[in-house]
Design an enzyme around this catalytic site. Sequence first.
Site, PDB file in Angstrom:
ATOM      1  N   LYS A  55     -74.753  -2.523  -8.057  1.00  0.00           N
ATOM      2  CA  LYS A  55     -75.599  -3.728  -8.004  1.00  0.00           C
ATOM      3  C   LYS A  55     -76.026  -4.044  -6.568  1.00  0.00           C
ATOM      4  O   LYS A  55     -77.181  -4.385  -6.323  1.00  0.00           O
ATOM      5  CB  LYS A  55     -74.896  -4.922  -8.647  1.00  0.00           C
TER       6      LYS A  55
ATOM      7  N   ASP B  74     -85.017   6.620 -23.770  1.00  0.00           N
ATOM      8  CA  ASP B  74     -83.957   6.602 -22.747  1.00  0.00           C
ATOM      9  C   ASP B  74     -84.616   6.356 -21.391  1.00  0.00           C
ATOM     10  O   ASP B  74     -85.405   7.176 -20.919  1.00  0.00           O
ATOM     11  CB  ASP B  74     -83.224   7.957 -22.749  1.00  0.00           C
TER      12      ASP B  74
ATOM     13  N   TYR C 101     -69.612  -0.837 -10.725  1.00  0.00           N
ATOM     14  CA  TYR C 101     -70.641  -1.784 -11.181  1.00  0.00           C
ATOM     15  C   TYR C 101     -71.159  -2.604 -10.000  1.00  0.00           C
ATOM     16  O   TYR C 101     -72.370  -2.670  -9.761  1.00  0.00           O
ATOM     17  CB  TYR C 101     -70.027  -2.692 -12.243  1.00  0.00           C
TER      18      TYR C 101
ATOM     19  N   ASP D 205     -84.637  -0.017 -26.435  1.00  0.00           N
ATOM     20  CA  ASP D 205     -83.240   0.309 -26.150  1.00  0.00           C
ATOM     21  C   ASP D 205     -83.065   1.794 -26.447  1.00  0.00           C
ATOM     22  O   ASP D 205     -83.874   2.385 -27.168  1.00  0.00           O
ATOM     23  CB  ASP D 205     -82.312  -0.541 -27.047  1.00  0.00           C
TER      24      ASP D 205
ATOM     25  N   GLY E 199     -83.215  -2.355 -22.701  1.00  0.00           N
ATOM     26  CA  GLY E 199     -81.854  -2.834 -22.923  1.00  0.00           C
ATOM     27  C   GLY E 199     -81.868  -4.086 -23.776  1.00  0.00           C
ATOM     28  O   GLY E 199     -81.077  -5.001 -23.602  1.00  0.00           O
TER      29      GLY E 199
ATOM     30  N   GLY F 117     -78.702  -5.617 -25.587  1.00  0.00           N
ATOM     31  CA  GLY F 117     -77.542  -6.101 -24.828  1.00  0.00           C
ATOM     32  C   GLY F 117     -77.411  -7.610 -24.921  1.00  0.00           C
ATOM     33  O   GLY F 117     -78.215  -8.296 -25.558  1.00  0.00           O
ATOM     34  N   GLN F 118     -76.371  -8.146 -24.244  1.00  0.00           N
ATOM     35  CA  GLN F 118     -76.076  -9.586 -24.333  1.00  0.00           C
ATOM     36  C   GLN F 118     -77.256 -10.425 -23.828  1.00  0.00           C
ATOM     37  O   GLN F 118     -77.656 -11.393 -24.480  1.00  0.00           O
ATOM     38  CB  GLN F 118     -74.837  -9.885 -23.477  1.00  0.00           C
ATOM     39  N   LEU F 119     -77.832 -10.042 -22.695  1.00  0.00           N
ATOM     40  CA  LEU F 119     -78.952 -10.826 -22.132  1.00  0.00           C
ATOM     41  C   LEU F 119     -80.248 -10.534 -22.890  1.00  0.00           C
ATOM     42  O   LEU F 119     -81.013 -11.440 -23.249  1.00  0.00           O
ATOM     43  CB  LEU F 119     -79.112 -10.489 -20.646  1.00  0.00           C
TER      44      LEU F 119
HETATM   45  C1  VAH Z   1     -68.982  -8.181 -16.120  1.00  0.00           C
HETATM   46  N1  VAH Z   1     -70.233  -9.793 -17.451  1.00  0.00           N
HETATM   47  O1  VAH Z   1     -67.969  -8.818 -16.392  1.00  0.00           O
HETATM   48  C2  VAH Z   1     -70.319  -8.880 -16.298  1.00  0.00           C
HETATM   49  C3  VAH Z   1     -70.682  -9.719 -15.080  1.00  0.00           C
HETATM   50  C4  VAH Z   1     -69.913 -11.184 -13.205  1.00  0.00           C
HETATM   51  C5  VAH Z   1     -69.530 -10.178 -14.245  1.00  0.00           C
HETATM   52  O2  VAH Z   1     -71.609  -9.069 -14.282  1.00  0.00           O
HETATM   53  O3  VAH Z   1     -68.960  -7.033 -15.757  1.00  0.00           O
END
Ligand code: VAH
Length: 332
Positions: free
Chosen positions: A148, A54, A144, A36, A10, A13-15
């Site tokens: 997590k 992938d 999400y 990626d 990844g 991505g941003q990180l």
């Molecule tokens: C989101 N940037 O907005 C992520 C983050 C705390 C939110 O995990 O989904």
Amino acid sequence: MKQEKILVIGAFGQLGTELVPALRALYGEANVIASDVREPSPLNSIQGPYVSFDVLDKKALETVVRRHHITQIYLLAAMLSATGEQFPTKAWDLNMQSLINVLEVAKDQHLNKVFWPSSIAVFGKSSPKKDCPQDGPFDPTTVYGISKIAGEHWCNYYFQKYGVDVRSIRYPGLISYTAMPGGGTTDYAVDIFHQALAKNEYTCFLHHQTALPMMYMPDAVRATLELMEAPAYLIKNRHSYNIAGVSFTPAELAEAIRTYLPDFVMNYRPDSRQSIADSWPDSIDDTAAFRDWGWEARYGISAMTREMLQHLAARYPSTGERSELLHPAVFA
Ligand code: VAH
């Protein structure tokens, strides 16, 4: 330089965009393989060793790990909160199967370490709004967040049962100038800087008083490296660590931007992302990370705002005329 071989999954991505260079500074460019599912392009350009595959294809992952003699994996691939609500089953599949594939390969090939990002999205309406504690309660309202908190339990399971040294951080909303916003509820705090410089105006999709836990990317990258470099005996929590950066509302961020762009106009048009933001805490208690491995944030809203505008001003040359505080010469 430590002789480890690190695979970052990844990387676009941003990180990942910022973690790859930071890891290469620590371990040497040849020892950090960026990867990626997307092929490099003018938008996703990256120097140094790169492999496209992938992570949902476990055989492909096994092949990459063996071929490159990988000793550590940073798994950053995920679908974020807002996009995940549009494609819930795809979000679950990506966020969960990728983690289980990586944990299985780490177990089978005896990798030294694994990093996996969690999020403050694991908290929900029953969690304390202020200084939300490390140990919950957890009642996430997004796919999400559900993925997590489930992933945190998988990480702890593989550590307890198989001894996989997997470590995790619950990131707040991350703010950086290198990657464009990527489908997160907190990404208004990235887009606002681009819009302020380009148009001197931004319409925010959250209510003006919606406080959220945020973090400037240099703090997030340093936290990640500090956690991963800490001796294993210090890591008491094998689910995930709360870390705090800075909490602010859209109105407070707009005011910080006006320090440099006095005429900046902020409009508010809350949308479906407001209910996601309302389910998250305003601020985070990160005393466990401080106690176990010495974590402390360094960036507040003023320093973050200045650096974000400083780095982005050059992309929007017209800004120089609007604010002598943002003229490239000021930051030169
Ligand atoms: C989101 N940037 O907005 C992520 C983050 C705390 C939110 O995990 O989904």
